[in-house]
Scaffold this motif. Structure first.
Motif, PDB file in Angstrom:
ATOM      1  N   GLU A 253       0.856  -1.174   0.000  1.00 50.65           N
ATOM      2  CA  GLU A 253       0.000   0.000   0.000  1.00 50.65           C
ATOM      3  C   GLU A 253       0.898   1.232   0.000  1.00 50.65           C
ATOM      4  O   GLU A 253       1.534   1.550   1.004  1.00 50.65           O
ATOM      5  N   SER A 254       0.943   1.923  -1.112  1.00 51.04           N
ATOM      6  CA  SER A 254       1.903   3.012  -1.307  1.00 51.04           C
ATOM      7  C   SER A 254       1.632   4.220  -0.420  1.00 51.04           C
ATOM      8  O   SER A 254       2.542   4.972  -0.087  1.00 51.04           O
TER       9      SER A 254
ATOM     10  N   LYS B 129       0.967   4.323   2.643  1.00 49.21           N
ATOM     11  CA  LYS B 129       1.419   4.145   4.022  1.00 49.21           C
ATOM     12  C   LYS B 129       2.897   3.805   4.041  1.00 49.21           C
ATOM     13  O   LYS B 129       3.519   3.582   2.997  1.00 49.21           O
ATOM     14  N   SER B 130       3.484   3.769   5.239  1.00 52.15           N
ATOM     15  CA  SER B 130       4.911   3.476   5.359  1.00 52.15           C
ATOM     16  C   SER B 130       5.135   2.418   6.445  1.00 52.15           C
ATOM     17  O   SER B 130       4.277   2.183   7.291  1.00 52.15           O
TER      18      SER B 130
ATOM     19  N   ALA C 247       2.476  -0.398   5.517  1.00 59.19           N
ATOM     20  CA  ALA C 247       2.429  -0.331   4.049  1.00 59.19           C
ATOM     21  C   ALA C 247       2.137  -1.690   3.428  1.00 59.19           C
ATOM     22  O   ALA C 247       2.029  -1.801   2.207  1.00 59.19           O
TER      23      ALA C 247
END
Length: 348
Positions: free
Chosen positions: A132-133, A135-136, A140
């Motif tokens: 999921e780009s 989030k980090s 992510a």
């Protein structure tokens, strides 16, 4: 501690030595206290064990495979998905996180087929991983709990009572429908194409207008690349689609007889029977208690490109006996709606 007592290194060692010198029998005995707490189990929730038993009862065996898969298999089975590569993989064949459960299951199926197992039925539950780009860090990585299965070979174990035949799409569909029967909402199958599945034998599973899974025959080219020489059928569904169930509720029974009317209509062969049934249920009144599909026919007496679809309609009123005119009016309304929606006509 003395230098020769090399066994005393931490506080626990010293306490143990004190107790030994004092005497174990001199320590007063006390019974441990235990307060049992029964955890609540919501009736509206299906346990994963119950769902697994459903397939075990139908002849499946549970498989457990790695979440790390061969990137070649991953690309073949889910070419459009973004994958998460491992920084320090165990091997080059386990270097990406799976986005579908089929990779591990098909590898297990191939392993069994190569060892003269002519009938294989496997299922697996676990997580699939997607990036999921927005989030980090760990957030992510999206982790989706999935439930998947594969079958190939004969429909029954070798026996004398029934003639053997190979499994087909509808055998796997029946197994999946048994699993979906635990869900609290209706599930529908809609013909659709998946890059890993046979174009004419694949469908997506829909709940509340959203795709929650796939079912179908493995694509012949995929089978060839993976080195599987038998026709294989697979399914995969999100666990959240089957985790909630319907709580049974009592409904009073009518003292008055029910009426059955059979309805055979002619429609274009491309119209799915499920769509026809959905229109019947939507257009009928409360008098119609049940709709059953009992026949689909193409052949002599039916024009080319047209099929005959027959339904059994169960009508009943709670407070009185239905009259023929009421039943006829209900059937006429349904036929009229089907004619408007699908240009359907009654079969003579």
């Amino acid at each position: 501690s003395p230098g020769f007592r090399f066994d005393i290194q931490i506080e626990a060692d010293l306490l143990e030595e004190v107790v030994r010198v004092y005497g174990y029998n001199n320590i007063p005995r006390t019974k441990p206290s235990y307060h049992s707490i029964i955890q609540p189990r919501p009736e509206a929730k299906n346990s994963l064990l119950e769902l697994k038993k459903c397939l075990v009862d139908r002849g499946y065996f549970e498989a457990i495979s790695y979440s790390f898969v061969d990137p070649k298999w991953q690309k073949i089975l889910d070419p459009g998905a973004q994958t998460i590569a491992l920084a320090n993989p165990l091997s080059s064949e386990m270097s990406v996180m799976r986005t579908t459960m089929w990779a591990g299951l098909l590898n297990a199926l191939k392993h069994n087929v190569n060892r003269q197992q002519t009938r294989v039925r496997l299922f697996e539950t676990g997580l699939c991983f997607r990036p999921e780009s927005e989030k980090s860090g760990v957030d992510a990585i999206a982790q989706d709990p999935m439930f998947a299965g594969v079958i190939c070979g004969d429909i029954h174990q070798e026996q004398w009572a029934e003639k053997s035949r190979k499994v087909d799409f509808y055998d796997m569909k029946a197994d999946l429908e048994a699993l979906l029967s635990f869900a609290d909402v209706e599930s529908y199958f809609e013909a659709a194409e998946h890059p890993a599945l046979h174009p004419g034998q694949s469908a997506c599973i829909i709940q509340n207008s959203k795709v929650v899974g796939w079912i179908g025959a493995l694509h012949p080219e995929v089978q060839k690349i993976l080195g599987i020489d038998q026709q294989v059928f697979v399914f995969e569904v999100k666990q959240r689609a089957i985790v909630n169930n319907r709580i049974p509720a009592f409904a009073p029974l009518s003292r008055f007889p029910e009426v059955r009317r059979d309805l055979a209509i002619l429609v274009d062969e491309k119209v799915p029977a499920a769509e026809i049934m959905a229109v019947i249920n939507a257009s009928s009144s409360d008098l119609v208690k049940e709709t059953q599909l009992f026949d689909i026919y193409q052949g002599k007496g039916v024009e080319e490109g047209v099929k005959s679809v027959a339904f059994g309609l169960i009508l009943q009123e709670f407070s009185r006996t239905l009259t023929d005119s009421e039943v006829d009016t209900e059937i006429e309304n349904i036929v009229s709606t089907l004619n408007q929606q699908f240009a359907a006509t009654l079969r003579e």
